[in-house]
Design an enzyme around this catalytic site. Sequence first.
Site, PDB file in Angstrom:
ATOM      1  N   GLN A  57      -3.064   8.703   1.193  1.00 61.30           N
ATOM      2  CA  GLN A  57      -4.360   8.283   0.646  1.00 61.30           C
ATOM      3  C   GLN A  57      -4.262   8.076  -0.875  1.00 61.30           C
ATOM      4  O   GLN A  57      -5.222   8.322  -1.607  1.00 61.30           O
ATOM      5  CB  GLN A  57      -5.430   9.337   0.951  1.00 61.30           C
ATOM      6  CG  GLN A  57      -5.955   9.295   2.367  1.00 61.30           C
ATOM      7  CD  GLN A  57      -6.755   8.010   2.634  1.00 61.30           C
ATOM      8  OE1 GLN A  57      -7.342   7.416   1.744  1.00 61.30           O
ATOM      9  NE2 GLN A  57      -6.758   7.578   3.890  1.00 61.30           N
ATOM     10  N   SER A  58      -3.119   7.606  -1.350  1.00 61.32           N
ATOM     11  CA  SER A  58      -2.911   7.517  -2.796  1.00 61.32           C
ATOM     12  C   SER A  58      -3.770   6.439  -3.465  1.00 61.32           C
ATOM     13  O   SER A  58      -3.724   5.252  -3.092  1.00 61.32           O
ATOM     14  CB  SER A  58      -1.429   7.221  -3.056  1.00 61.32           C
ATOM     15  OG  SER A  58      -1.242   6.794  -4.381  1.00 61.32           O
ATOM     16  N   ASN A  59      -4.525   6.859  -4.475  1.00 62.50           N
ATOM     17  CA  ASN A  59      -5.282   5.899  -5.291  1.00 62.50           C
ATOM     18  C   ASN A  59      -4.341   5.063  -6.141  1.00 62.50           C
ATOM     19  O   ASN A  59      -4.557   3.868  -6.354  1.00 62.50           O
ATOM     20  CB  ASN A  59      -6.246   6.646  -6.214  1.00 62.50           C
ATOM     21  CG  ASN A  59      -7.322   7.354  -5.437  1.00 62.50           C
ATOM     22  OD1 ASN A  59      -8.071   6.727  -4.700  1.00 62.50           O
ATOM     23  ND2 ASN A  59      -7.412   8.672  -5.592  1.00 62.50           N
ATOM     24  N   CYS A  88      -1.311   4.150  -5.441  1.00 65.59           N
ATOM     25  CA  CYS A  88      -0.685   3.107  -4.611  1.00 65.59           C
ATOM     26  C   CYS A  88      -1.676   1.984  -4.328  1.00 65.59           C
ATOM     27  O   CYS A  88      -1.312   0.808  -4.318  1.00 65.59           O
ATOM     28  CB  CYS A  88      -0.161   3.715  -3.308  1.00 65.59           C
ATOM     29  SG  CYS A  88       1.304   4.740  -3.582  1.00 65.59           S
ATOM     30  N   HIS A  92      -4.404  -0.104   1.093  1.00 66.29           N
ATOM     31  CA  HIS A  92      -2.980  -0.402   0.841  1.00 66.29           C
ATOM     32  C   HIS A  92      -2.582  -1.631   1.658  1.00 66.29           C
ATOM     33  O   HIS A  92      -1.921  -2.548   1.167  1.00 66.29           O
ATOM     34  CB  HIS A  92      -2.083   0.752   1.300  1.00 66.29           C
ATOM     35  CG  HIS A  92      -2.282   2.031   0.542  1.00 66.29           C
ATOM     36  ND1 HIS A  92      -1.985   3.267   1.097  1.00 66.29           N
ATOM     37  CD2 HIS A  92      -2.746   2.299  -0.704  1.00 66.29           C
ATOM     38  CE1 HIS A  92      -2.259   4.217   0.213  1.00 66.29           C
ATOM     39  NE2 HIS A  92      -2.717   3.651  -0.885  1.00 66.29           N
TER      40      HIS A  92
END
Length: 328
Positions: A81-83, A85, A118
Amino acid sequence: MSALDRLQAWPRRTLAHLPTPLVSAPNLRRALGADAPELHLKLDAETGLGLGGNKVRKLEFVLAPDRLDGVTALVTAGGPQSNHCRVTAAAAARLGLRCVLVLNGPEPDEPRGNALLHRLFGAEIRTVARREERAPTMETVAREIADAGGRALVIPVGASDGLGTLGYAAAFLELDAQLASLPPREVTWIFTSASSCGTVAGLLLSVSLLDRANLRLVGVSADLMAFDLRRTTLELAREGGNLLGFGGEIRQGALAAADEYVGRGYGMPTPAAEEATRLFGSLEGVVLDPVYSAKAAAGMVDWIRRGSVPPDHRVVFLHTGGHPALLV
Ligand SMILES: Cc1ncc(COP(=O)(O)O)c(C=O)c1O
């Protein structure tokens, strides 16, 4: 040329919608008690690109035109859940570059939140089982791209290196100009979320460059122990300072590291973060995310309620974004 001039002249790519708003939060202030200090929100959730957040400012420096000569792909890494990325994938889309994201965790059956974005931004996903596998896998991907005749720019997790840190050194200058139009206050406190620490390190670097004795920074941890938060922040502030040829001291005394709002761990909900989310939403119409900004807000609310910030001081909550995680 002074370090400050170098910062202002540093090559960067326009990606963010700047300046982000600085708004006062009178309802929230009233709710925090009669002695609550003046309270403002610096809305870096609204930097724009790919739903915004703090990473956009870092990428303005990391993706400066002179660094992208011959580059065909951006490679970076994070959690599922990387912001960071998400925003890197959005930047790649805008720049017409390939993007490969190395994410730890299984492929979701039905991607939501950042995982959905993403893919929407056209990134290729490589999953690895553990966090420790991310860095070597990024190098492998970069080699594969080179073998195929392309060139990869590998961006560290959170874009938190010396260069990314300059994004928040520049952000402090923007905030400082906005604060200059408000009545003077003896001390201004900035509360913000910290994890890979580039955000708080950039702020600290500019506080040091400008030699501001009236600034206090509180980095509220999303995962790190206070000792590590402090060490990483100081390292990054020095690294950014070295790029600018800054020979002065980093103002260590301006930095406080708070790790008591993490709860059971990274991304795990806490009652205080949930309360902060309700307060910000119902009193100011501002959306917090559960992983970063809600825990930082919980820290700020607690410090104000405990009277740790005197009533005649000013508080700025730097909202670093992350909205998509609320909707997972
Ligand atoms: C929404 C959000 N807020 C805060 C942070 C923490 O910023 P930094 O990594 O610069 O400490 C991050 C990044 O991890 C983030 O995505």
